[in-house]
Design a protein around this motif. Structure first.
Motif, PDB file in Angstrom:
ATOM      1  N   HIS A   1       5.310  17.897   3.635  1.00 51.48           N
ATOM      2  CA  HIS A   1       3.280  16.864   3.488  1.00 51.48           C
ATOM      3  C   HIS A   1       3.652  16.442   1.866  1.00 51.48           C
ATOM      4  CE1 HIS A   1      -0.517  16.032   2.246  1.00 51.48           C
ATOM      5  NE2 HIS A   1      -0.396  15.691   3.279  1.00 51.48           N
TER       6      HIS A   1
ATOM      7  N   THR B   1       3.405  12.345   0.992  1.00 49.09           N
ATOM      8  CA  THR B   1       2.177  12.150  -0.042  1.00 49.09           C
ATOM      9  C   THR B   1       2.471  11.241  -1.738  1.00 49.09           C
ATOM     10  OG1 THR B   1       1.083  13.951   0.447  1.00 49.09           O
ATOM     11  CG2 THR B   1       0.272  12.931  -1.643  1.00 49.09           C
ATOM     12  N   PHE B   2       3.380  12.627  -2.259  1.00 47.45           N
ATOM     13  CA  PHE B   2       4.042  11.986  -3.787  1.00 47.45           C
ATOM     14  C   PHE B   2       5.335  11.134  -3.826  1.00 47.45           C
ATOM     15  CE2 PHE B   2       2.230  16.705  -4.208  1.00 47.45           C
ATOM     16  CZ  PHE B   2       0.962  16.301  -4.913  1.00 47.45           C
TER      17      PHE B   2
ATOM     18  N   PRO C   1       4.134   6.369  -2.218  1.00 47.23           N
ATOM     19  CA  PRO C   1       4.420   5.510  -3.241  1.00 47.23           C
ATOM     20  C   PRO C   1       5.221   4.908  -3.296  1.00 47.23           C
ATOM     21  CG  PRO C   1       3.595   7.841  -3.729  1.00 47.23           C
ATOM     22  CD  PRO C   1       3.634   7.609  -2.528  1.00 47.23           C
TER      23      PRO C   1
ATOM     24  N   ALA D   1      -3.409  -1.158  -5.003  1.00 45.07           N
ATOM     25  CA  ALA D   1      -4.064  -0.439  -5.458  1.00 45.07           C
ATOM     26  C   ALA D   1      -4.944   0.459  -4.488  1.00 45.07           C
ATOM     27  CB  ALA D   1      -4.906   0.411  -6.545  1.00 45.07           C
ATOM     28  N   ILE D   2      -5.892  -0.408  -3.630  1.00 39.47           N
ATOM     29  CA  ILE D   2      -6.267  -0.159  -2.588  1.00 39.47           C
ATOM     30  C   ILE D   2      -6.001   0.540  -1.761  1.00 39.47           C
ATOM     31  CG2 ILE D   2      -8.435  -1.267  -1.406  1.00 39.47           C
ATOM     32  CD1 ILE D   2      -9.066  -3.241  -3.692  1.00 39.47           C
TER      33      ILE D   2
ATOM     34  N   PHE E   1      -3.614   2.272  -1.442  1.00 38.78           N
ATOM     35  CA  PHE E   1      -2.975   3.817  -2.096  1.00 38.78           C
ATOM     36  C   PHE E   1      -3.950   4.585  -1.710  1.00 38.78           C
ATOM     37  CE2 PHE E   1       1.213   2.798  -4.884  1.00 38.78           C
ATOM     38  CZ  PHE E   1       1.869   3.874  -4.272  1.00 38.78           C
ATOM     39  N   ILE E   2      -5.251   3.430  -2.185  1.00 33.36           N
ATOM     40  CA  ILE E   2      -6.450   4.751  -2.292  1.00 33.36           C
ATOM     41  C   ILE E   2      -6.725   5.438  -1.082  1.00 33.36           C
ATOM     42  CG2 ILE E   2      -8.687   4.954  -2.665  1.00 33.36           C
ATOM     43  CD1 ILE E   2      -8.551   3.155  -5.154  1.00 33.36           C
TER      44      ILE E   2
ATOM     45  N   LEU F   1      -3.255   7.312   0.684  1.00 33.29           N
ATOM     46  CA  LEU F   1      -3.566   8.759   0.048  1.00 33.29           C
ATOM     47  C   LEU F   1      -4.843   9.809   0.490  1.00 33.29           C
ATOM     48  CD1 LEU F   1      -2.170   8.235  -3.747  1.00 33.29           C
ATOM     49  CD2 LEU F   1      -1.379   9.440  -1.643  1.00 33.29           C
ATOM     50  N   ALA F   2      -5.888   8.513   0.067  1.00 33.99           N
ATOM     51  CA  ALA F   2      -7.054   9.832   1.165  1.00 33.99           C
ATOM     52  C   ALA F   2      -7.137  10.333   2.255  1.00 33.99           C
ATOM     53  CB  ALA F   2      -8.531   8.157   1.409  1.00 33.99           C
TER      54      ALA F   2
ATOM     55  N   GLY G   1      -5.275  12.645   2.477  1.00 31.80           N
ATOM     56  CA  GLY G   1      -5.827  14.085   1.287  1.00 31.80           C
ATOM     57  C   GLY G   1      -6.715  14.635   2.671  1.00 31.80           C
ATOM     58  N   LEU G   2      -7.396  14.314   3.973  1.00 36.82           N
ATOM     59  CA  LEU G   2      -8.064  14.099   4.475  1.00 36.82           C
ATOM     60  C   LEU G   2      -7.681  15.065   6.439  1.00 36.82           C
ATOM     61  CD1 LEU G   2     -11.203  13.682   4.234  1.00 36.82           C
ATOM     62  CD2 LEU G   2     -10.576  12.015   6.284  1.00 36.82           C
TER      63      LEU G   2
ATOM     64  N   ARG H   1      -4.434  17.087   5.706  1.00 39.44           N
ATOM     65  CA  ARG H   1      -4.511  18.312   4.467  1.00 39.44           C
ATOM     66  C   ARG H   1      -5.536  19.390   4.725  1.00 39.44           C
ATOM     67  NH1 ARG H   1      -1.043  20.363  -0.558  1.00 39.44           N
ATOM     68  NH2 ARG H   1      -1.630  21.754  -0.097  1.00 39.44           N
ATOM     69  N   THR H   2      -6.677  18.456   4.554  1.00 40.98           N
ATOM     70  CA  THR H   2      -7.611  19.437   4.261  1.00 40.98           C
ATOM     71  C   THR H   2      -7.845  19.541   5.062  1.00 40.98           C
ATOM     72  OG1 THR H   2      -9.382  17.629   3.829  1.00 40.98           O
ATOM     73  CG2 THR H   2      -8.503  18.357   2.311  1.00 40.98           C
TER      74      THR H   2
ATOM     75  N   MET I   1     -10.716  18.759   7.242  1.00 39.37           N
ATOM     76  CA  MET I   1     -11.903  18.696   7.041  1.00 39.37           C
ATOM     77  C   MET I   1     -12.208  17.011   8.505  1.00 39.37           C
ATOM     78  SD  MET I   1     -12.998  17.612   3.499  1.00 39.37           S
ATOM     79  CE  MET I   1     -14.641  17.043   3.528  1.00 39.37           C
TER      80      MET I   1
END
Lengths: 257, 274
Positions: B72, B76-77, B81, B205-206, B208-209, B212-213, B216-217, B219-220, B222
């Motif tokens: 993961h 992500t990293f 990107p 950039a958007i 990316f947001i 990445l969101a 992240g979502l 992985r968390t 939620m």
């Protein structure tokens, strides 16, 4: 020129997008931890406090996404402004009225502040919401409020002056946001593509995060309640002063403008 | 347009990134090295004695679904990107008016994007696997410790009796094949997702947001089910129940195919005059 900068940022969709993203990141955790089915008796005993409910200290859930997005949120607001000015030729209009040195100085400071504000906005909003939900009782190590321990940032301050602790955290993240936005601005003197400029701070942030051991990594020091060490000072010193000197010297020397 | 033109234009698209591939390689190597060492940082301090048993497979695909050079954290990293930046540069190059006029049809343009995605995903996967395997092997040795009892896999197994049933699935060849297929499909999915989003959003950039969101979502936890990069990562559970890996591959493939289809439809309606 400051007024012009403010007017420009206030009509930038990217700035408002960063603010909206911040609102979502702050509000959702507050809703998820909002007290439910409690009577007034709940507050007579030793309830949860606003300090420990703050999503910075929880460090999981949406905070993880916030920590991932901080470099982008900080830079998307205004860091590409110089690249945009240079690409469209708008910079020539500005420089007929303002001295070049002043232009870069004002641009640097304004971009720094905007980057910092966008970075801390979710933290402040979330804390305000938690304050609306929970009382501001003193933190007590023995009542399940031991979220800040020896290996974390300023444990003494957290238990004795929690408000000051919150301010210190907000200030540190403000500096981080400002530094990342400044890095973006500094990159815009090297790279013409404004979209690439926006993501370069993120790439630097991620590379540092992966390469440096976790205790000294940029996200642990600033975003995951790690103890303050020389790495934090180095990041800030190199990031802020390095980008500042680069912007002023390089920008001033740049004759092709 | 002849089929061969798709490949010619794709080849030109790859070449168009020019010296940027150098920066891609630098970032690629830095992140891989960082990911290898991060396994030592995080597990060396957490459980004493555990990291001494680390073998080449642990560094390539650690069993916690997050660490390692192909799990993961890598997606992500590194993958997001890199792929989003590449997609941005590709679209910028391929969708210039003179290139679009030369290509002549929207369908062929989309085909060249898709061919580019497949080729670059394949190259990235091969490079990722080769570099991470060689670097990890040079650090801890090339022996596959997972097939012995002196391994992290054995230590982390709750029921030690399951070990004998896992061993056939964790031979070097099988692990590398599974990692290759899952990572190739993950890269492809990120490529198509980025191309899909690029159709509506100019600012990377958007994009990316959003990505990445999503990552992240995922992985968390939620969202009640895994759906993106976390789903594409491998854990101990997957090696215990290899059928999970088939589900994962199937899901990634179908989703990529769906995105290929829907983005193709959107390209058919794209107005290049605007």
């Amino acid at each position: 020129m400051l007024e012009m900068e403010w007017k420009r940022v206030s009509i930038r969709p990217a700035f408002w997008l960063a603010i909206v993203a911040g609102v979502v990141l702050a509000v959702v955790p507050a809703i998820l931890t909002w007290p439910q089915h409690v009577t007034e008796d709940y507050y007579y005993t030793y309830p949860r406090s606003a300090f420990i409910s703050w999503f910075y200290l929880e460090g999981a859930g949406l905070y993880y996404i916030y920590a991932l997005l901080v470099p982008l949120l900080a830079s998307i607001a205004f860091a590409d402004s110089h690249a945009e000015d240079a690409n469209t030729g708008f910079i020539k209009n500005i420089l007929t009225k303002v001295e070049k040195k002043k232009y870069f100085l004002v641009r640097y400071v304004f971009n720094f502040v905007i980057g910092g504000v966008v970075a801390v906005f979710p933290l402040i909003l979330n804390f305000l919401l938690e304050m609306a939900a929970y009382p501001l009782i003193e933190n007590n190590y023995y009542f399940g409020m031991n979220l800040v321990q020896d290996g974390n940032l300023l444990p003494g301050l957290f238990y004795e002056r929690p408000f000051a602790y919150v301010l210190v955290v907000v200030l540190l993240i403000f500096l981080l946001g400002g530094m990342l936005a400044s890095l973006g601005l500094a990159f815009s003197l090297l790279v013409k593509n404004r979209y690439i400029v926006l993501i370069l701070p993120l790439l630097v942030f991620m590379a540092l995060d992966v390469l440096v051991p976790f205790s000294h990594s940029i996200s642990a020091v600033f975003l995951y309640n790690g103890s303050w060490n020389f790495a934090g000072t180095t990041y800030l010193a190199v990031g802020i002063f390095g980008s500042f000197i680069w912007c002023i010297v390089q920008g001033y020397k740049h004759e092709t403008i | 347009m002849k089929q061969s033109n798709v490949w010619t234009i794709t080849r030109k698209g790859i070449a168009s990134l020019g010296s940027r591939w150098f920066y891609v390689c630098i970032y690629f190597l830095l992140i891989i090295l960082g990911l290898i060492f991060s396994v030592f940082y995080s597990y060396g301090s957490r459980e004493e004695g555990l990291i001494e048993k680390a073998g080449v497979m642990d560094l390539v695909v650690f069993l916690d679904q997050i660490s390692g050079t192909t799990n993961h954290s890598m997606l992500t990293f590194l993958a997001i990107p890199l792929i989003v930046s590449i997609v941005h540069l590709l679209v910028q190059y391929q969708e210039r008016s003179n290139v679009v006029l030369k290509i002549g049809s929207r369908f062929t343009l989309w085909q060249t994007h898709a061919a580019f995605a497949v080729i670059v995903s394949f190259i990235l996967t091969v490079c990722l696997l080769f570099i991470s395997y060689v670097l990890s092997g040079l650090i801890v040795g090339f022996d596959n410790t997972w097939i012995t009892k002196d391994s992290i896999l054995y230590e982390l197994l709750g029921d030690k009796q399951l070990f004998s049933s896992v061993v056939p699935y964790v031979s070097t060849g099988r692990v590398l094949t599974v990692v290759f297929v899952t990572k190739f499909l993950s890269f492809l999915l990120i490529f198509f997702l980025a191309l899909f989003l690029k159709r509506f959003i100019k600012n990377i950039a958007i994009i990316f947001i959003i990505l990445l969101a999503m990552s992240g979502l995922d992985r968390t936890g939620m969202v009640p089910f895994e759906f993106f990069t976390f789903f594409a990562s491998l854990s101990l559970e997957d090696w215990l129940h290899p059928v999970h890996i088939y589900y994962k591959c199937f899901y990634l493939f179908v989703l990529s195919l769906f995105l290929y289809w829907i983005t193709g439809l959107l390209y058919e309606k794209k107005d290049f005059l605007k």
